[in-house]
Design a protein around this motif. Structure first.
Motif, PDB file in Angstrom:
ATOM      1  N   TRP A   6       9.363  -4.717 -17.952  1.00 56.66           N
ATOM      2  CA  TRP A   6       8.702  -3.813 -18.907  1.00 56.66           C
ATOM      3  C   TRP A   6       9.723  -2.877 -19.552  1.00 56.66           C
ATOM      4  O   TRP A   6       9.665  -2.562 -20.732  1.00 56.66           O
ATOM      5  N   GLU A   7      10.657  -2.431 -18.745  1.00 56.80           N
ATOM      6  CA  GLU A   7      11.620  -1.446 -19.221  1.00 56.80           C
ATOM      7  C   GLU A   7      12.802  -2.091 -19.934  1.00 56.80           C
ATOM      8  O   GLU A   7      13.290  -1.564 -20.933  1.00 56.80           O
ATOM      9  N   LYS A   8      13.253  -3.240 -19.428  1.00 57.02           N
ATOM     10  CA  LYS A   8      14.503  -3.818 -19.936  1.00 57.02           C
ATOM     11  C   LYS A   8      14.323  -5.118 -20.696  1.00 57.02           C
ATOM     12  O   LYS A   8      15.294  -5.631 -21.257  1.00 57.02           O
ATOM     13  N   GLY A   9      13.122  -5.659 -20.711  1.00 59.04           N
ATOM     14  CA  GLY A   9      12.928  -6.940 -21.363  1.00 59.04           C
ATOM     15  C   GLY A   9      13.388  -8.093 -20.482  1.00 59.04           C
ATOM     16  O   GLY A   9      13.984  -7.885 -19.416  1.00 59.04           O
ATOM     17  N   TYR A  10      13.119  -9.315 -20.942  1.00 56.28           N
ATOM     18  CA  TYR A  10      13.437 -10.504 -20.147  1.00 56.28           C
ATOM     19  C   TYR A  10      14.944 -10.649 -19.945  1.00 56.28           C
ATOM     20  O   TYR A  10      15.421 -10.761 -18.825  1.00 56.28           O
ATOM     21  N   GLU A  11      15.697 -10.603 -21.018  1.00 50.60           N
ATOM     22  CA  GLU A  11      17.138 -10.808 -20.889  1.00 50.60           C
ATOM     23  C   GLU A  11      17.859  -9.565 -20.389  1.00 50.60           C
ATOM     24  O   GLU A  11      18.869  -9.671 -19.702  1.00 50.60           O
ATOM     25  N   LYS A  40      13.119 -13.083 -40.244  1.00 51.76           N
ATOM     26  CA  LYS A  40      11.879 -12.310 -40.315  1.00 51.76           C
ATOM     27  C   LYS A  40      12.025 -10.988 -39.578  1.00 51.76           C
ATOM     28  O   LYS A  40      12.788 -10.874 -38.625  1.00 51.76           O
ATOM     29  N   GLY A  41      11.254 -10.016 -40.001  1.00 51.11           N
ATOM     30  CA  GLY A  41      11.203  -8.756 -39.285  1.00 51.11           C
ATOM     31  C   GLY A  41      12.306  -7.806 -39.688  1.00 51.11           C
ATOM     32  O   GLY A  41      13.011  -8.020 -40.668  1.00 51.11           O
ATOM     33  N   CYS A  42      12.459  -6.747 -38.886  1.00 55.75           N
ATOM     34  CA  CYS A  42      13.347  -5.628 -39.212  1.00 55.75           C
ATOM     35  C   CYS A  42      14.397  -5.455 -38.121  1.00 55.75           C
ATOM     36  O   CYS A  42      14.072  -5.377 -36.940  1.00 55.75           O
ATOM     37  N   VAL A  43      15.648  -5.411 -38.519  1.00 54.73           N
ATOM     38  CA  VAL A  43      16.739  -5.257 -37.554  1.00 54.73           C
ATOM     39  C   VAL A  43      16.622  -3.948 -36.787  1.00 54.73           C
ATOM     40  O   VAL A  43      16.896  -3.901 -35.585  1.00 54.73           O
ATOM     41  N   VAL A  44      16.205  -2.896 -37.477  1.00 53.00           N
ATOM     42  CA  VAL A  44      16.140  -1.588 -36.824  1.00 53.00           C
ATOM     43  C   VAL A  44      15.064  -1.577 -35.742  1.00 53.00           C
ATOM     44  O   VAL A  44      15.165  -0.846 -34.765  1.00 53.00           O
ATOM     45  N   VAL A  45      14.028  -2.396 -35.923  1.00 52.49           N
ATOM     46  CA  VAL A  45      12.978  -2.481 -34.909  1.00 52.49           C
ATOM     47  C   VAL A  45      13.389  -3.441 -33.798  1.00 52.49           C
ATOM     48  O   VAL A  45      13.255  -3.135 -32.616  1.00 52.49           O
ATOM     49  N   GLN A  46      13.887  -4.618 -34.181  1.00 53.87           N
ATOM     50  CA  GLN A  46      14.079  -5.700 -33.215  1.00 53.87           C
ATOM     51  C   GLN A  46      15.473  -5.755 -32.602  1.00 53.87           C
ATOM     52  O   GLN A  46      15.687  -6.480 -31.633  1.00 53.87           O
ATOM     53  N   GLY A  47      16.413  -5.000 -33.165  1.00 55.80           N
ATOM     54  CA  GLY A  47      17.803  -5.157 -32.764  1.00 55.80           C
ATOM     55  C   GLY A  47      18.079  -4.851 -31.306  1.00 55.80           C
ATOM     56  O   GLY A  47      18.913  -5.512 -30.672  1.00 55.80           O
ATOM     57  N   ALA A  48      17.415  -3.836 -30.769  1.00 56.07           N
ATOM     58  CA  ALA A  48      17.667  -3.463 -29.367  1.00 56.07           C
ATOM     59  C   ALA A  48      16.471  -2.700 -28.839  1.00 56.07           C
ATOM     60  O   ALA A  48      16.579  -1.548 -28.447  1.00 56.07           O
ATOM     61  N   LEU A  49      15.317  -3.368 -28.840  1.00 52.17           N
ATOM     62  CA  LEU A  49      14.090  -2.688 -28.419  1.00 52.17           C
ATOM     63  C   LEU A  49      14.041  -2.562 -26.903  1.00 52.17           C
ATOM     64  O   LEU A  49      13.863  -1.483 -26.371  1.00 52.17           O
ATOM     65  N   SER A  50      14.191  -3.675 -26.212  1.00 57.56           N
ATOM     66  CA  SER A  50      14.359  -3.676 -24.764  1.00 57.56           C
ATOM     67  C   SER A  50      15.708  -4.305 -24.469  1.00 57.56           C
ATOM     68  O   SER A  50      16.043  -5.331 -25.049  1.00 57.56           O
ATOM     69  N   CYS A  51      16.453  -3.698 -23.586  1.00 60.33           N
ATOM     70  CA  CYS A  51      17.811  -4.190 -23.357  1.00 60.33           C
ATOM     71  C   CYS A  51      18.322  -3.706 -22.008  1.00 60.33           C
ATOM     72  O   CYS A  51      17.676  -2.912 -21.333  1.00 60.33           O
ATOM     73  N   SER A  52      19.488  -4.213 -21.635  1.00 62.48           N
ATOM     74  CA  SER A  52      20.115  -3.781 -20.391  1.00 62.48           C
ATOM     75  C   SER A  52      20.710  -2.388 -20.572  1.00 62.48           C
ATOM     76  O   SER A  52      20.844  -1.895 -21.688  1.00 62.48           O
ATOM     77  N   ASP A  53      21.082  -1.785 -19.470  1.00 64.31           N
ATOM     78  CA  ASP A  53      21.637  -0.434 -19.520  1.00 64.31           C
ATOM     79  C   ASP A  53      22.884  -0.366 -20.394  1.00 64.31           C
ATOM     80  O   ASP A  53      23.136   0.646 -21.061  1.00 64.31           O
ATOM     81  N   SER A  54      23.651  -1.444 -20.414  1.00 64.42           N
ATOM     82  CA  SER A  54      24.922  -1.406 -21.149  1.00 64.42           C
ATOM     83  C   SER A  54      24.700  -1.329 -22.656  1.00 64.42           C
ATOM     84  O   SER A  54      25.632  -1.032 -23.399  1.00 64.42           O
ATOM     85  N   ALA A  55      23.485  -1.581 -23.118  1.00 67.67           N
ATOM     86  CA  ALA A  55      23.198  -1.502 -24.554  1.00 67.67           C
ATOM     87  C   ALA A  55      22.439  -0.229 -24.911  1.00 67.67           C
ATOM     88  O   ALA A  55      21.890  -0.116 -26.002  1.00 67.67           O
ATOM     89  N   ASN A  56      22.447   0.725 -24.014  1.00 67.85           N
ATOM     90  CA  ASN A  56      21.643   1.923 -24.242  1.00 67.85           C
ATOM     91  C   ASN A  56      22.093   2.745 -25.446  1.00 67.85           C
ATOM     92  O   ASN A  56      21.264   3.336 -26.137  1.00 67.85           O
TER      93      ASN A  56
END
Lengths: 205, 205
Positions: B28-33, A108-124
């Motif tokens: 808020w900025e990085k998400g849970y994971e 379900k949903g869209c990869v472009v939206v959900q793929g990396a919405l919030s992430c760690s710095d290494s995925a910036n």
DNA sequence: TTAGTTTTTTACTGATTAGTACAAATAAAG
DNA sequence: CTTTATTTGTACTAATCAGTAAAAAACTAA
């Protein structure tokens, strides 16, 4: 010109496109960071060195998977832009999103939206790449609306940027709704209401 | 009844609420994971054993941070439900979302949307908890609209479930737009168009 | 001063992360 | 057959992950 038939060395034991398709499904479901390399290699049916030799690294694999996602036959965004009128563009965009986001044949949903919405710095890098893709899509839609405005379909004072944002909000919001478990029928109802809102903007005043 | 003044043992060297507020900002900025424990402990100004003693574990800390998020003074969702008419509910909801999602005093977007949208299997509890929160909010909005329908504000054949979904799509879509860098002004324009669409649904036919 | 209680600090655990070194395997070319 | 080029499977690396054991520190109560 490289002749693909006269390749020397041990032949690749898997299909590049099918493996990429499998990777896309994993990223689609778990996102860029949520998909581990064991998740990916298991789904793709290959081992890590094969993955790295064929696709570079995890980030490049993800970006190639997103490219496949955007260009797959059932993608709705680019075809909708080719509709003859602004109303039809919006109609195809909204109902296309309703159908695609709740399609049971894939996550379900869209990869472009959900793929990396919030992430760690290494995925910036990946996060920024997806933001660029979303912005670019919105800009293309805005330009299509400006073209319609020049053709007299929209009021002279219409704000095509705001209208494009409005339509994109529908698509992106539906992506979240689909992740919530919303049915295709429900998303179609939302699309219908949203289309009414867009239609009202086509009248002057 | 525990008397907070007669506590025995070494006193806690940090403020629980302030530490939770800092944790919320990181999530808020990085998400849970995407938020690592070093990220959290550094922002909170404490070390890991203090975090675990005070909040349980990362998952419980996240859920407490989300609770703080939902009940913070500037949250717009619950107050909007208290508006006297369905139109005003929608108006406050849409413009509240436009203002909140682009507020420069905190990270962009909505924690409940972005906190754990796509994630690894190990974060499935959190993902499901956020889905439940989003669904529950939508249900509350639907019930508020049904109340308005009973009061004669909406047509007799109005689909309050679809209308609630439509409004929620706006809010959730704006959260993505905010993550894209959309300005508060742009989100207000979107809210205005969306409100027009909602208004059209208040008329019979 | 002493005993009891809680927090803090440091240092650690085992699991998992992305990525790679290396040798065996498999093909074409000479 | 041998050489060369490429892919494969196994086994590894260094870093990071969430979470914890244990002792020192800081407080109240007696």
């Amino acid at each position: 010109m490289s002749d693909s038939q006269t390749q020397v060395g041990r032949p690749r034991a898997f299909d590049l496109d099918k493996a990429l398709q499998k990777a896309l499904e994993v990223f689609w479901e778990k996102g860029y960071e949520g998909a581990s390399l064991p998740d990916l290699t298991e789904a793709m049916g290959i081992n890590k060195p094969s993955l790295y030799a064929a696709f570079g690294n995890k980030e490049q694999l993800f970006l190639k998977a997103v490219e496949l996602y955007e260009n797959r036959p059932c993608a709705f965004f680019k075809p909708a832009l080719l509709q003859p009128t602004a109303y039809q563009v919006a109609e195809h965009m909204l109902f296309g999103a309703a159908a695609a986001n709740a399609d049971p044949s894939h996550p379900k949903g869209c990869v472009v939206v959900q793929g990396a919405l919030s992430c760690s710095d290494s995925a910036n890098n990946v996060k920024q790449a997806l933001i660029e893709k979303r912005r670019n899509g919105e800009l293309q839609l805005q330009q299509r609306l400006e073209q319609a405005k020049a053709a007299g379909e929209l009021p002279a004072d219409a704000d095509c940027g705001a209208l494009a944002s409005y339509l994109v909000v529908q698509i992106q919001g539906m992506s979240i709704q689909a992740a919530n478990g919303a049915s295709a029928e429900r998303l179609q109802q939302v699309a219908a209401i949203a289309l009414q809102g867009f239609k009202a903007m086509l009248q002057p005043g």
